[in-house]
Design a protein around this motif. Structure first.
Motif, PDB file in Angstrom:
ATOM      1  N   GLY A  22      87.856 114.987  68.403  1.00  0.00           N
ATOM      2  CA  GLY A  22      87.793 113.972  67.370  1.00  0.00           C
ATOM      3  C   GLY A  22      87.118 112.723  67.893  1.00  0.00           C
ATOM      4  O   GLY A  22      86.234 112.776  68.742  1.00  0.00           O
ATOM      5  N   SER A  23      87.529 111.578  67.386  1.00  0.00           N
ATOM      6  CA  SER A  23      87.009 110.288  67.832  1.00  0.00           C
ATOM      7  C   SER A  23      87.941 109.198  67.323  1.00  0.00           C
ATOM      8  O   SER A  23      88.503 109.314  66.220  1.00  0.00           O
ATOM      9  N   VAL A  24      88.072 108.120  68.090  1.00  0.00           N
ATOM     10  CA  VAL A  24      88.859 106.993  67.602  1.00  0.00           C
ATOM     11  C   VAL A  24      88.254 106.405  66.328  1.00  0.00           C
ATOM     12  O   VAL A  24      88.961 105.781  65.534  1.00  0.00           O
ATOM     13  N   LEU A  25      86.955 106.614  66.110  1.00  0.00           N
ATOM     14  CA  LEU A  25      86.326 106.087  64.896  1.00  0.00           C
ATOM     15  C   LEU A  25      86.825 106.784  63.640  1.00  0.00           C
ATOM     16  O   LEU A  25      86.593 106.303  62.534  1.00  0.00           O
ATOM     17  N   GLY A  26      87.546 107.888  63.803  1.00  0.00           N
ATOM     18  CA  GLY A  26      88.137 108.561  62.655  1.00  0.00           C
ATOM     19  C   GLY A  26      89.329 107.817  62.078  1.00  0.00           C
ATOM     20  O   GLY A  26      89.725 108.076  60.944  1.00  0.00           O
ATOM     21  N   TYR A  27      89.904 106.883  62.849  1.00  0.00           N
ATOM     22  CA  TYR A  27      91.054 106.127  62.348  1.00  0.00           C
ATOM     23  C   TYR A  27      91.084 104.685  62.834  1.00  0.00           C
ATOM     24  O   TYR A  27      91.937 103.909  62.404  1.00  0.00           O
ATOM     25  N   SER A  28      90.164 104.302  63.709  1.00  0.00           N
ATOM     26  CA  SER A  28      90.141 102.934  64.233  1.00  0.00           C
ATOM     27  C   SER A  28      88.705 102.420  64.207  1.00  0.00           C
ATOM     28  O   SER A  28      88.000 102.454  65.217  1.00  0.00           O
ATOM     29  N   PRO A  29      88.239 101.954  63.045  1.00  0.00           N
ATOM     30  CA  PRO A  29      86.831 101.553  62.912  1.00  0.00           C
ATOM     31  C   PRO A  29      86.483 100.305  63.701  1.00  0.00           C
ATOM     32  O   PRO A  29      87.346  99.494  64.040  1.00  0.00           O
TER      33      PRO A  29
END
Length: 260
Positions: free
Chosen positions: A142-149
């Motif tokens: 995944g990526s942190v950008l999936g929940y922390s923009p």
């Protein structure tokens, strides 16, 4: 960690985070089949991993690639313990970006690259486990950008949508297939020094921003080996009571403001 008598398929395993994961799995006793779409990276990965591991060139968005990989791995290793899906990437070159500027091609290509490719590999792997009546493990990237923009420097809305969907997709699979002892988990990294991150790695302003956005260990970009312990933990058969989890390996990204 002892991974003797295990074997893994790594989709996107011939460069960056995938290759590093392939190497640490091998060094802990596992056999690995690493898949990449670039012939040069496949050759390089084969040289690094050695003759006891395999590489395969193919596009993750083509369902024939994972089918061929499973066939090759099952014939060569007798049994497949699990899958690590790393393949994906930025859709900027296709037109991903802020929604008001995003092209339809950017949206479609980014979802295909990151989400459809994962569905294909996960579907094929689940079918392998079910058909052979074996337990197994799937680890998705995944990526942190999936929940922390991070709107100042990382604005690719289709990519964020895809990575967010990976979490929901993986949790849904984990719930449904738990009765078959098939585990599904997610690693969510922040900005890592990989080929995909070339733009950010060469931008002085972004590098300065990281000092406060992912402040651990001096405020640096992640290194591929930073995910190694998470990969080993999730993929090991000894973690057979862990499923449906999302683990951030982000240097503090999700809990830090980041000073611009």
């Amino acid at each position: 960690m002892n991974l003797d008598n295990t074997s893994y398929v790594i989709m996107g395993g011939t460069s960056g985070l995938g290759l590093t994961a392939a190497l640490v799995l091998k060094n802990n006793g596992a056999k690995v089949l690493a898949i990449g779409r670039n012939p040069e990276s496949c050759k390089n990965a084969q040289d690094i991993l050695g003759d006891d591991c395999l590489t395969l060139c193919g596009d993750a968005t083509n369902p024939k690639t994972i089918d061929k990989a499973i066939e090759l791995a099952s014939e060569s290793f007798d049994n497949i313990t699990g899958l690590f899906h790393v393949a994906g990437g930025s859709g900027r070159r296709f037109g991903d970006g802020p929604l008001h500027k995003m092209s339809l091609e950017g949206w479609n290509k980014t979802l295909e690259l990151n989400l459809t490719s994962m569905m294909l590999s996960n579907r094929a792997m689940v079918n392998y486990f079910l058909e052979n009546k074996k337990p197994g493990v799937i680890l998705n990237m995944g990526s942190v950008l999936g929940y922390s923009p991070s709107p100042k420097y990382f604005v690719t809305h289709a990519y964020a949508a895809a990575k967010s969907a990976i979490i929901g997709f993986s949790k849904s699979l984990a719930s449904f297939y738990a009765q078959h002892d098939i585990r599904v988990n997610v690693i969510a990294p922040s900005l890592f020094a990989t080929p995909m991150a070339k733009r950010a790695m060469e931008d002085e302003k972004i590098q300065a921003f990281l000092k406060t956005k992912q402040p651990l260990d001096g405020g640096r970009s992640g290194k591929p080996e930073d995910i190694n312990n998470a990969v080993l933990m999730f993929l090991s058969p000894t973690s057979n009571f862990i499923t449906g989890q999302v683990l951030a390996v982000d240097g503090g990204w999700a809990i830090s403001d980041g000073q611009i």
